[in-house]
Design a protein around this motif. Structure first.
Motif, PDB file in Angstrom:
ATOM      1  N   THR A 110      49.051  43.741  30.803  1.00 59.11           N
ATOM      2  CA  THR A 110      48.468  45.062  30.579  1.00 59.11           C
ATOM      3  C   THR A 110      49.500  46.158  30.730  1.00 59.11           C
ATOM      4  O   THR A 110      49.584  47.076  29.921  1.00 59.11           O
ATOM      5  CB  THR A 110      47.329  45.303  31.580  1.00 59.11           C
ATOM      6  N   GLN A 111      50.296  46.047  31.788  1.00 59.06           N
ATOM      7  CA  GLN A 111      51.288  47.083  32.049  1.00 59.06           C
ATOM      8  C   GLN A 111      52.347  47.094  30.950  1.00 59.06           C
ATOM      9  O   GLN A 111      52.732  48.152  30.454  1.00 59.06           O
ATOM     10  CB  GLN A 111      51.934  46.850  33.402  1.00 59.06           C
ATOM     11  N   GLY A 114      50.978  48.573  27.762  1.00 58.41           N
ATOM     12  CA  GLY A 114      50.867  50.030  27.876  1.00 58.41           C
ATOM     13  C   GLY A 114      52.222  50.696  27.716  1.00 58.41           C
ATOM     14  O   GLY A 114      52.367  51.711  27.028  1.00 58.41           O
ATOM     15  N   GLN A 132      40.123  44.331  28.147  1.00 57.67           N
ATOM     16  CA  GLN A 132      40.839  45.532  27.723  1.00 57.67           C
ATOM     17  C   GLN A 132      40.566  45.880  26.262  1.00 57.67           C
ATOM     18  O   GLN A 132      40.928  46.956  25.800  1.00 57.67           O
ATOM     19  CB  GLN A 132      42.346  45.318  27.916  1.00 57.67           C
ATOM     20  N   THR A 135      38.710  49.193  25.290  1.00 55.22           N
ATOM     21  CA  THR A 135      39.524  50.354  25.632  1.00 55.22           C
ATOM     22  C   THR A 135      40.620  50.553  24.588  1.00 55.22           C
ATOM     23  O   THR A 135      40.847  51.667  24.104  1.00 55.22           O
ATOM     24  CB  THR A 135      40.155  50.144  27.020  1.00 55.22           C
ATOM     25  N   ASN A 139      40.748  53.549  21.536  1.00 51.01           N
ATOM     26  CA  ASN A 139      41.868  54.491  21.524  1.00 51.01           C
ATOM     27  C   ASN A 139      42.735  54.343  20.283  1.00 51.01           C
ATOM     28  O   ASN A 139      43.802  54.949  20.201  1.00 51.01           O
ATOM     29  CB  ASN A 139      42.726  54.307  22.772  1.00 51.01           C
ATOM     30  N   TYR A 141      44.423  51.729  19.166  1.00 53.18           N
ATOM     31  CA  TYR A 141      45.659  50.964  19.321  1.00 53.18           C
ATOM     32  C   TYR A 141      45.721  49.787  18.344  1.00 53.18           C
ATOM     33  O   TYR A 141      46.797  49.297  18.045  1.00 53.18           O
ATOM     34  CB  TYR A 141      45.735  50.366  20.734  1.00 53.18           C
TER      35      TYR A 141
ATOM     36  N   ASN B  51      46.537  59.433  25.000  1.00 56.50           N
ATOM     37  CA  ASN B  51      46.051  58.099  25.359  1.00 56.50           C
ATOM     38  C   ASN B  51      47.146  57.046  25.306  1.00 56.50           C
ATOM     39  O   ASN B  51      46.881  55.861  25.255  1.00 56.50           O
ATOM     40  CB  ASN B  51      44.870  57.695  24.471  1.00 56.50           C
ATOM     41  N   TYR B 306      48.542  54.842  38.617  1.00 55.88           N
ATOM     42  CA  TYR B 306      49.036  53.722  37.811  1.00 55.88           C
ATOM     43  C   TYR B 306      47.886  53.060  37.066  1.00 55.88           C
ATOM     44  O   TYR B 306      47.967  52.785  35.866  1.00 55.88           O
ATOM     45  CB  TYR B 306      49.743  52.716  38.731  1.00 55.88           C
ATOM     46  N   PHE B 310      47.821  52.834  33.050  1.00 59.11           N
ATOM     47  CA  PHE B 310      48.166  51.599  32.354  1.00 59.11           C
ATOM     48  C   PHE B 310      46.949  50.764  32.007  1.00 59.11           C
ATOM     49  O   PHE B 310      46.968  50.022  31.050  1.00 59.11           O
ATOM     50  CB  PHE B 310      49.149  50.777  33.179  1.00 59.11           C
ATOM     51  N   GLU B 311      45.898  50.843  32.822  1.00 57.45           N
ATOM     52  CA  GLU B 311      44.742  50.024  32.512  1.00 57.45           C
ATOM     53  C   GLU B 311      43.648  50.812  31.823  1.00 57.45           C
ATOM     54  O   GLU B 311      43.043  50.329  30.883  1.00 57.45           O
ATOM     55  CB  GLU B 311      44.235  49.317  33.769  1.00 57.45           C
ATOM     56  N   GLY B 312      43.396  52.037  32.272  1.00 63.80           N
ATOM     57  CA  GLY B 312      42.356  52.828  31.636  1.00 63.80           C
ATOM     58  C   GLY B 312      42.864  53.603  30.427  1.00 63.80           C
ATOM     59  O   GLY B 312      42.085  54.217  29.722  1.00 63.80           O
ATOM     60  N   LEU B 313      44.180  53.610  30.210  1.00 65.75           N
ATOM     61  CA  LEU B 313      44.823  54.368  29.139  1.00 65.75           C
ATOM     62  C   LEU B 313      44.490  55.853  29.220  1.00 65.75           C
ATOM     63  O   LEU B 313      44.508  56.566  28.239  1.00 65.75           O
ATOM     64  CB  LEU B 313      44.446  53.828  27.760  1.00 65.75           C
ATOM     65  N   ARG B 314      44.142  56.313  30.419  1.00 64.75           N
ATOM     66  CA  ARG B 314      43.904  57.749  30.618  1.00 64.75           C
ATOM     67  C   ARG B 314      45.148  58.318  31.275  1.00 64.75           C
ATOM     68  O   ARG B 314      45.192  58.550  32.483  1.00 64.75           O
ATOM     69  CB  ARG B 314      42.679  57.966  31.500  1.00 64.75           C
ATOM     70  N   TRP B 315      46.161  58.509  30.463  1.00 67.47           N
ATOM     71  CA  TRP B 315      47.455  58.944  30.981  1.00 67.47           C
ATOM     72  C   TRP B 315      47.358  60.347  31.553  1.00 67.47           C
ATOM     73  O   TRP B 315      48.076  60.686  32.497  1.00 67.47           O
ATOM     74  CB  TRP B 315      48.503  58.872  29.879  1.00 67.47           C
ATOM     75  N   ARG B 317      44.815  61.643  33.181  1.00 66.45           N
ATOM     76  CA  ARG B 317      44.272  61.570  34.531  1.00 66.45           C
ATOM     77  C   ARG B 317      45.324  61.038  35.496  1.00 66.45           C
ATOM     78  O   ARG B 317      45.479  61.534  36.618  1.00 66.45           O
ATOM     79  CB  ARG B 317      43.036  60.683  34.569  1.00 66.45           C
TER      80      ARG B 317
END
Lengths: 446, 379
Positions: A110-111, A114, A132, A135, A139, A141, B51, B306, B310-315, B317
């Motif tokens: 995931t990291q 991203g 994921q 999400t 967005n 992606y 995002n 973090y 990285f997980e919620g893609l709410r950069w 926030r």
């Protein structure tokens, strides 16, 4: 004036040297999205090898084929067996297409995904996990390519549903896992139980769990989390989200019944959670024989074979609850970034990787269940010990995964940890209901 | 260097200005590229709905005002509650770690600074050792030590104490103590909702049992580092001053509190500030110990940022949380500076005492002429 020119030359020299130096140290770290553009010539000159993960590099390795090029694939690998099998498969495809694919096993998928996306340099193809997916899809992606595949209709419907966002089937599921009841056969016989005693409903499950419980061993164990407790909710006939996906339905009598059933097992002493048994997850407790039965998926096979080869076990379908049979299905798909330059090549690769033949090769190498019904049927014959996992997919459901659900599920999991020590089931559901509805509203509004 | 820079307007060295810029240019460029521009970008991101797709500037990201800040600070909901819990956890972490590590570090420094101690080099190395070891390695070792059937519980068991399941125990230690005192349920005056959507009862929970293990870990690893700072400070205090204190008839305890400690004040300020910043930014231990588990009691704002990114893609926030954290650190450091300031108008008694001590010091420093170390500049 003379000195003036002098220092300008010096300045220019310093800037160039500095940029080259920065390029050398900084390119490994793709998280800073600002060092690009005009300085590219000097950076590439200074750092020959750092471009290896870029699509632009490696043109010398493709061997002069017309379709040549290279792609990167980012996978969340379970181990060397999986990495090697995937590499072998893409190499086989590469011989036909002339494209070199570099398989990178992520430490933290995931990291790293991203990071790749935010740095404007995502992998050409990657594992996209079910939790994921929504999400990422919401967005923008992901490239919705799955309907184009020749085998688009061959996948299990539940898997298609998992990777459908806003009515569009986005990406091809690469395999799946369901949950089954894993039984230690030695403990089973020791307790005087026979094949007839295999639990088919909640009452029988409670009975055998009690029978299998000893001073040093819990009858039943599973992680205290939504991914397990949710199965009981579904078996009771409960859901978390309404059919149309607009209303949270967590606070229902069915869900309460499920939580109370689990609580009754805890009170009876026949259900202990892995952390109480000094284990990180159910499979570990099962391997250490501190639990006679666990609820896990096919991944337990590999873990037991590696770490606890002496444990004898069998897998049966989960018992049915008052609302019927139910289990969870977990799956990954082959993700392709939206608007990717290598899109068509990647789709071709997915087509190759999800063919029945190739999927069965993966099954042999690292034990996953093929995502197409036809291949899964072959798998069930080849690996009868895993037939229960395949059968589970006939009535399986996907755990909730809409965008923003992860936070709510994390909060639910956190509240469940107090539940083992006598938390109030109704309070947990009320909180879950409120959070879930808020997240749903946000997801539907956005 | 300073003497070169001073006459920069005219005269023989009139052309040195450009060279000054030239020599500072590497630093300016490095700081600009790796610090200033990323920080400016992050500020922008915290006010945008970026995002993570495409560039944060000039892409699809739009300005959303203070929405990201409002989500975690004012709007009721899960985001605010998570942030509140993270702040609570980290607050207790700081409250326990910073004083403890400072006290332990000072104690160790004083011990290894004693002339009578044999094998001082060995002890200095031994105490400093955890600091040079990777925090990841130490955390993993601690995860085993504090396991349900780990060494710590083994020792407790030997003492006939049943140890908790450390990293899986979400109970707050204050709650446990209150439980011993007979407070079973939630007292009605604490049941109401406190700041950030977290009830007062949860605010007073204290660090969870899992968090205390992490607190122990932090004290263990960083005390050695700060011991070194204190040691440097202690060695800057001249022998003559200690002798002067001795002549004045100060015992070891009086000497420590009236001479050593005041003279260590600059070091103390450094240690407290560094400790405060490091503890508010704790991340790697949290990441390894399960990302907030059990029951979010080890969740910290840094980890939350973090996770949101990285997980919620709410950069946005994530960036907003980071800047709130930055604000907290700045405010607390300023507060600490204010507390540790040199009080001009302090209480009369302490001023008199300080005056007397300063006199003594002055006398002591001037008598053995030419022997001053010059390093005791505490003012």
């Amino acid at each position: 004036m003379k000195t003036h020119r002098h220092w300008r030359v010096l300045l220019l020299f310093t800037v160039v040297a500095l940029i080259a130096a920065c390029g050398g140290g900084g390119t490994e770290d793709t998280s800073i999205p600002i060092t690009q553009g005009d300085q590219t010539p000097s950076t590439t000159a200074a750092t020959g090898e750092t471009g290896a993960t870029d699509t632009t590099a490696g043109s010398d390795t493709t061997g002069g084929e017309a379709a040549g090029g290279s792609m990167t694939m980012l996978i969340g690998s379970s181990g060397d067996a999986e990495t090697n099998a995937v590499q072998a498969a893409v190499d086989a495809w590469g011989e036909e297409s002339g494209v070199t694919v570099e398989v990178i096993a992520a430490n933290d998928l995931t990291q790293q995904l991203g990071q790749g996306f935010s740095g404007g340099n995502p992998p050409d193809i990657f594992y996209m996990s079910w939790d994921q997916f929504q999400t990422y899809a919401s967005n923008g992606y992901l490239e919705p390519y799955a309907e184009e595949l020749s085998n688009a209709d061959a996948y299990y419907q539940s898997l298609r549903d998992t990777f459908t966002y806003d009515g569009t089937f986005y990406c091809a599921p690469k395999d799946f896992s369901t949950l089954g009841l894993v039984i230690n056969t030695d403990a089973w016989e020791e307790a005087g139980l026979t094949d007839d005693d295999i639990p088919t409903n909640w009452d029988e499950l409670a009975d055998v769990a009690a029978a299998l419980t000893t001073d040093t061993r819990a009858g039943l164990s599973f992680g205290l989390e939504y991914a397990r407790i949710g199965v009981f909710m579904n078996q009771a006939g409960g859901t978390l989200v309404s059919e149309d996906g607009t209303t949270a339905t967590a606070d229902s009598p069915e869900n309460l019944q499920a939580l109370e059933y689990v609580q009754s097992l805890v009170e009876a002493g026949s259900l202990k959670f892995p952390s109480e048994l000094g284990a990180g997850w159910g499979g570990e407790a099962f391997g250490q024989q501190t639990a006679a039965m666990v609820i896990e998926g096919p991944w337990i096979n590999g873990a037991l074979a590696n770490d606890y080869p002496d444990v004898n076990y069998r897998v049966v379908e989960l018992p049915e609850g008052p609302g019927g049979k139910s289990t969870f299905v977990f799956t990954n798909c082959w993700g392709i970034p939206a608007g990717s330059e290598t899109r068509d090549l990647a789709v071709d690769l997915v087509e190759f990787l999800t063919s029945d033949e190739q999927q069965l090769k993966f099954s042999e190498a690292f034990g996953v269940i093929p995502s197409t019904e036809s291949a899964a049927a072959v798998y069930a014959e080849q690996f009868p010990e895993n037939a229960a996992f395949v059968a589970g997919n006939d009535y399986s459901v996907s755990p909730v995964n809409f965008a923003g659900a992860a936070e709510v599920v994390a909060d639910f999991n956190a509240s469940l940890e107090g539940f083992a020590t006598g938390g109030d089931a109704q309070t947990i559901l009320t909180t879950l209901q409120a959070n879930l509805q808020a997240a749903l509203d946000a997801a539907n509004a956005g | 260097m300073t003497s070169l820079a001073r006459p920069r307007s005219r005269g023989l060295r009139g052309n040195e200005g450009p060279f000054g810029w030239l020599f500072t240019l590497p630093a300016i460029l490095i700081l600009g590229i790796f610090l200033v521009i990323p920080i400016l970008l992050a500020i922008w991101v915290s006010f945008s709905n970026w995002n993570g797709l495409g560039p944060p500037v000039g892409g699809q990201a739009e300005f959303v005002g203070t929405a990201n800040y409002a989500e975690v600070l004012t709007q009721p909901g899960l985001a605010r509650r998570d942030f509140g819990i993270a702040i609570r956890n980290n607050l207790y972490y700081v409250l326990f770690v910073v004083p403890t590590q400072t006290a332990v570090a000072l104690f160790l420094a004083v011990q290894v600074n004693r002339k009578v101690l044999k094998a001082r080099g060995f002890f200095r190395t031994a105490f400093y050792f955890p600091s040079v070891t990777s925090s990841v390695a130490i955390t993993v070792v601690f995860l085993y030590l504090f396991g349900a059937s780990g060494v710590v519980n083994g020792v407790l068991n030997w003492l006939r104490i049943k140890g908790p399941n450390w990293f899986a125990d979400p109970r707050g230690v204050f709650h446990i103590v209150l439980g011993w005192l007979g407070v079973d349920g939630v007292p009605s005056f604490l049941a109401g909702e406190g700041p950030l959507g977290v009830t007062w009862w949860e605010w007073v929970a204290g660090p969870s049992v899992a968090m205390t293990a992490l607190i122990t870990l932090a004290v263990f690893t960083t005390s050695g580092t700060f011991m070194l700072l204190f040691l440097a400070g202690l060695q800057a205090i001249g022998q003559d001053i200690e002798e002067a204190a001795l002549v004045d008839g100060a015992g070891p305890i009086r000497k420590f509190f009236s001479v050593t400690l005041p003279m260590l004040k600059p070091t103390l300020f450094t240690v407290l500030t560094l400790g405060l910043i490091a503890t508010w930014q704790v991340f790697d231990q949290i990441y390894l110990a399960g990302g907030g588990a059990p029951a979010k009691t080890t969740l910290t704002p840094a980890f939350l940022a973090y996770e949101a990114s990285f997980e919620g893609l709410r950069w946005g926030r994530g960036a907003a949380i980071s800047f709130i954290l930055f604000g907290i650190i700045v405010v607390l450091t300023a507060f600490q500076r204010w507390v540790l300031r040199d009080r001009e108008g302090g209480s009369r008694r302490s001023r008199r005492r300080a005056g007397r001590m300063a006199q003594a010091r002055a006398v002591a420093a001037t008598t053995p002429a030419g022997h001053g170390t010059g390093g005791g500049g505490s003012e």
